[in-house]
Motif scaffolding. Sequence first.
Motif, PDB file in Angstrom:
ATOM      1  N   SER A   1      34.614   9.254   3.123  1.00  0.00           N
ATOM      2  CA  SER A   1      34.940   9.919   1.852  1.00  0.00           C
ATOM      3  C   SER A   1      35.206   8.860   0.793  1.00  0.00           C
ATOM      4  O   SER A   1      35.589   7.723   1.110  1.00  0.00           O
ATOM      5  CB  SER A   1      36.165  10.822   2.020  1.00  0.00           C
ATOM      6  OG  SER A   1      37.323  10.034   2.272  1.00  0.00           O
ATOM      7  N   GLN A   2      35.028   9.274  -0.477  1.00  0.00           N
ATOM      8  CA  GLN A   2      35.271   8.316  -1.565  1.00  0.00           C
ATOM      9  C   GLN A   2      36.736   7.890  -1.638  1.00  0.00           C
ATOM     10  O   GLN A   2      37.024   6.699  -1.807  1.00  0.00           O
ATOM     11  CB  GLN A   2      34.809   8.941  -2.895  1.00  0.00           C
ATOM     12  CG  GLN A   2      34.804   7.988  -4.070  1.00  0.00           C
ATOM     13  CD  GLN A   2      36.117   8.016  -4.837  1.00  0.00           C
ATOM     14  OE1 GLN A   2      36.972   8.874  -4.590  1.00  0.00           O
ATOM     15  NE2 GLN A   2      36.279   7.070  -5.755  1.00  0.00           N
TER      16      GLN A   2
ATOM     17  N   ARG B   1      29.105   6.946   0.627  1.00  0.00           N
ATOM     18  CA  ARG B   1      27.947   7.704   1.106  1.00  0.00           C
ATOM     19  C   ARG B   1      27.198   6.928   2.190  1.00  0.00           C
ATOM     20  O   ARG B   1      26.787   7.483   3.215  1.00  0.00           O
ATOM     21  CB  ARG B   1      27.020   8.011  -0.064  1.00  0.00           C
ATOM     22  CG  ARG B   1      25.881   8.972   0.272  1.00  0.00           C
ATOM     23  CD  ARG B   1      24.982   9.221  -0.929  1.00  0.00           C
ATOM     24  NE  ARG B   1      25.740   9.702  -2.068  1.00  0.00           N
ATOM     25  CZ  ARG B   1      25.898   9.062  -3.212  1.00  0.00           C
ATOM     26  NH1 ARG B   1      25.326   7.862  -3.383  1.00  0.00           N
ATOM     27  NH2 ARG B   1      26.589   9.580  -4.207  1.00  0.00           N
TER      28      ARG B   1
ATOM     29  N   THR C   1      31.590   5.067  -4.644  1.00  0.00           N
ATOM     30  CA  THR C   1      30.960   6.320  -4.210  1.00  0.00           C
ATOM     31  C   THR C   1      29.726   6.056  -3.359  1.00  0.00           C
ATOM     32  O   THR C   1      29.527   6.678  -2.311  1.00  0.00           O
ATOM     33  CB  THR C   1      30.570   7.167  -5.430  1.00  0.00           C
ATOM     34  OG1 THR C   1      31.752   7.451  -6.204  1.00  0.00           O
ATOM     35  CG2 THR C   1      29.916   8.475  -5.007  1.00  0.00           C
ATOM     36  N   ALA C   2      28.874   5.112  -3.792  1.00  0.00           N
ATOM     37  CA  ALA C   2      27.662   4.797  -3.034  1.00  0.00           C
ATOM     38  C   ALA C   2      28.020   4.193  -1.680  1.00  0.00           C
ATOM     39  O   ALA C   2      27.376   4.477  -0.662  1.00  0.00           O
ATOM     40  CB  ALA C   2      26.786   3.835  -3.826  1.00  0.00           C
TER      41      ALA C   2
ATOM     42  N   GLY D   1      29.230   6.896   5.461  1.00  0.00           N
ATOM     43  CA  GLY D   1      29.627   8.191   6.016  1.00  0.00           C
ATOM     44  C   GLY D   1      31.116   8.443   5.896  1.00  0.00           C
ATOM     45  O   GLY D   1      31.712   9.142   6.729  1.00  0.00           O
TER      46      GLY D   1
END
Length: 309
Positions: free
Chosen positions: A33-34, A28, A24-25, A31
């Motif tokens: 998506s997970q 982010r 997830t990090a 830029g």
Amino acid sequence: MSERQLDLGWIRVFEAVGRLGSITAAARALGLSQPAVSYVVRELETQLGTPLLVRGHRGSALTPAGELLHRAARAAAGEIDTAARAVRRLSRRPVVRLFTDYGFASFWMMPRVAAFRQVHPETDVHIIASAGADHGLDGAEDVAVLFGARRDFPPESVQLVEERIWPVCSPAFAARHGLGQEPARIGNLPLLHLESTPHPRWFGWSDWFAAMGLARGPAASDLSLNTYGLVVQAAMADQGVALGWAGLIDGALADGTLVAIGPSLARRETGYWLAPGATLSEPARDLIAWILGEARAGSTGLPAHEKGS
């Protein structure tokens, strides 16, 4: 059969996952998506046939195989970023910043900068001029040329021009007032002053008259101006007598726009000094070498009547 080569598009993604310890990090930070980041990692594990991450509620940890691959990804990403910066620099014109005062920029550098560009057409010189250019350097410039004494500058600085002044005026003004080499007569004429601090680093009219053994205070006919360019323009416009600095008015004396009408006053430890920046690019070194060569070529700094004396 040869092993299938990995598609290298995963490097940036896997480097971020391993560095941040979280899909997830990483998504982010990049830029993305997970699910897109998860897909890249799963495809990589499929191609290699081994797990690369141990997934948990608080993030993801690298397996021993993941650690090995992450070290390679981190090194590769670093080398690629370094190479990309070098490629971008190759596509840009090198820029050298020269910090100086208006006088040096206008009367010494600008008449010569075209000659430097002929020798180094690939380099742009950005001249940053200031009326109050001080000798306190902040490291933002590549090269600084400033006025002061030897003690004001770092040991590696080089003196370009020794401080030497003469009273100068236009030929028409000199003819109208019958001026020659008689210092006493200058005190009866309008003087052009360069505005300064209460304790200027350069010679003023009071210094010149004191050296000549004469007394002359302020007069109503005098004119004070806040830049040396205006002082010279006023002298050329028959407004009075100015102090001409060696290195700055050489061209005007040579072409007869101004004439020297009195003895010179000099001090060796003061003048214009070239101070190189802390880190120098090759174009900055080229500019320094060129400035030093130009300064040596015009090192006499004497008007016609004083040459050979």
